[in-house]
Scaffold this motif. Structure first.
Motif, PDB file in Angstrom:
ATOM      1  N   GLU A   1       0.797  -1.226   0.000  1.00 45.17           N
ATOM      2  CA  GLU A   1       0.000   0.000   0.000  1.00 45.17           C
ATOM      3  C   GLU A   1       0.830   1.276   0.000  1.00 45.17           C
ATOM      4  O   GLU A   1       0.693   2.132   0.862  1.00 45.17           O
ATOM      5  CB  GLU A   1      -0.984  -0.005   1.183  1.00 45.17           C
ATOM      6  CG  GLU A   1      -2.023  -1.113   1.002  1.00 45.17           C
ATOM      7  CD  GLU A   1      -3.251  -0.909   1.873  1.00 45.17           C
ATOM      8  OE1 GLU A   1      -3.666   0.254   2.041  1.00 45.17           O
ATOM      9  OE2 GLU A   1      -3.792  -1.920   2.354  1.00 45.17           O
ATOM     10  N   ALA A   2       1.672   1.401  -1.030  1.00 46.32           N
ATOM     11  CA  ALA A   2       2.512   2.590  -1.169  1.00 46.32           C
ATOM     12  C   ALA A   2       1.718   3.786  -1.684  1.00 46.32           C
ATOM     13  O   ALA A   2       2.217   4.899  -1.724  1.00 46.32           O
ATOM     14  CB  ALA A   2       3.684   2.288  -2.101  1.00 46.32           C
ATOM     15  N   MET A   3       0.461   3.563  -2.086  1.00 52.37           N
ATOM     16  CA  MET A   3      -0.310   4.638  -2.723  1.00 52.37           C
ATOM     17  C   MET A   3      -1.473   5.156  -1.885  1.00 52.37           C
ATOM     18  O   MET A   3      -2.137   6.109  -2.296  1.00 52.37           O
ATOM     19  CB  MET A   3      -0.865   4.135  -4.061  1.00 52.37           C
ATOM     20  CG  MET A   3       0.226   3.720  -5.028  1.00 52.37           C
ATOM     21  SD  MET A   3      -0.481   2.877  -6.439  1.00 52.37           S
ATOM     22  CE  MET A   3       1.006   2.583  -7.410  1.00 52.37           C
ATOM     23  N   ALA A   4      -1.707   4.535  -0.744  1.00 50.84           N
ATOM     24  CA  ALA A   4      -2.871   4.915   0.058  1.00 50.84           C
ATOM     25  C   ALA A   4      -2.832   6.400   0.418  1.00 50.84           C
ATOM     26  O   ALA A   4      -1.817   6.922   0.872  1.00 50.84           O
ATOM     27  CB  ALA A   4      -2.931   4.071   1.325  1.00 50.84           C
ATOM     28  N   GLY A   5      -3.946   7.077   0.190  1.00 49.91           N
ATOM     29  CA  GLY A   5      -4.069   8.480   0.584  1.00 49.91           C
ATOM     30  C   GLY A   5      -3.379   9.477  -0.330  1.00 49.91           C
ATOM     31  O   GLY A   5      -3.363  10.672  -0.044  1.00 49.91           O
ATOM     32  N   LEU A   6      -2.812   9.000  -1.437  1.00 48.40           N
ATOM     33  CA  LEU A   6      -2.116   9.927  -2.335  1.00 48.40           C
ATOM     34  C   LEU A   6      -3.054  10.458  -3.419  1.00 48.40           C
ATOM     35  O   LEU A   6      -4.072   9.841  -3.737  1.00 48.40           O
ATOM     36  CB  LEU A   6      -0.921   9.227  -2.995  1.00 48.40           C
ATOM     37  CG  LEU A   6       0.149   8.648  -2.069  1.00 48.40           C
ATOM     38  CD1 LEU A   6       1.321   8.113  -2.898  1.00 48.40           C
ATOM     39  CD2 LEU A   6       0.658   9.697  -1.078  1.00 48.40           C
TER      40      LEU A   6
END
Ligand SMILES: Nc1ncnc2c1ncn2[C@@H]1O[C@H](COP(=O)(O)OP(=O)(O)OP(=O)(O)O)[C@@H](O)[C@H]1O
Ligand SMILES: [Mg+2]
Length: 244
Positions: free
Chosen positions: A170-175
């Protein structure tokens, strides 16, 4: 010997007390493959990563990397074999600079034959920072980074180990959408270097664009694994995950 699988997870079960977080999971990744791993919150994705990386020990099943059973290996040994992961919650040393945060894995985690002479560590750290777009922040304190830069640093730290397999949790959560595209480009870049990538993500647009294959976990069981379009069209997957 021909090695078909880079990573081979077979029948892995992980329990927390009386709760079964992973229930007989099989999962295979081939060299250089891009695999998406999806599933609802609490379905066991991070637990599987932790078992593969050695942060947790599975009670049942086997995990092989390049044919070698790694279940008894400590986490740092698995990293040195070429198995790197990013943490869902980034764990940089907050009071160290971005550059120093990269020097640590370069000194201690890199695969044996990739070990650098001490004088070349900083040079290599700068090269990786340029690759992930963080060169301008090299001397900033890691604790003060924005969310997207924190994620880039987390991936850079995993890349510093020169992995054969990188697991992105989950390197992209909230981006934002454009920040997601930055991370996506970064992970595609790894593929070009022959690195296999497991992308764990709730951002479906990114998973669909990235993955050659998608596996789905629901309540600790793998319910689908295959062609991305077929998997997201699978009725059980729609019911359990996408339709929630
Ligand atoms: N160390 C632990 N001790 C007890 N239970 C745990 C532990 N780690 C995870 N769990 C439980 O195991 C289940 C799976 O958690 P896990 O973090 O693997 O899910 P996930 O698929 O990564 O979810 P998310 O998408 O929210 O990150 C959850 O019910 C969670 O509460
Ligand atoms: Mg998780």
């Amino acid at each position: 010997m021909m090695i078909e699988a880079l990573l081979e997870v077979k029948g892995v079960t992980k329990r927390f007390g009386g709760f079964t977080a992973l229930d007989g999971v099989d999962f295979l990744v081939r060299p250089g493959e891009r695999v998406g791993l999806i599933g609802p919150n609490g379905s066991g994705k991070s637990t599987l990563v932790n078992c593969i990386a050695g942060t947790l020990r599975n009670e049942e099943g086997s995990i092989r990397f390049e044919g070698e059973d790694i279940c008894g290996h400590a986490a740092h040994r698995r990293i040195r074999m070429g198995l790197a992961r990013s943490f869902q919650i980034p764990k940089p040393f907050a009071s160290m600079t971005v550059l120093d945060n990269l020097c640590v894995p370069l000194l201690y985690a890199a695969r044996k034959h990739e070990k650098l002479a001490p004088g070349r560590i900083v040079e290599e750290a700068v090269r990786i920072l340029e690759l992930v777009g963080l060169a301008g922040r090299a001397h900033a304190m890691s604790g003060g980074l924005t969310q997207v830069d924190m994620r880039k640093l987390e991936l850079a730290r995993a890349m510093a180990a020169k992995p054969k397999l990188l697991i992105s949790d989950e390197a992209m959560a909230g981006l934002s959408a454009s920040e997601v595209d930055d991370i996506l480009a970064l992970l595609f870049g790894l593929k070009e270097q022959g690195v296999a990538v497991i992308m764990i993500e709730h951002v479906m647009r990114a998973v669909m664009k990235f993955s050659e294959r998608i596996a789905v976990l629901v309540a600790g069981r793998k319910i689908a694994d295959g062609d991305p379009q077929a998997v997201v069209g699978n009725a059980e997957v729609v019911k359990a995950y996408l339709g929630e």
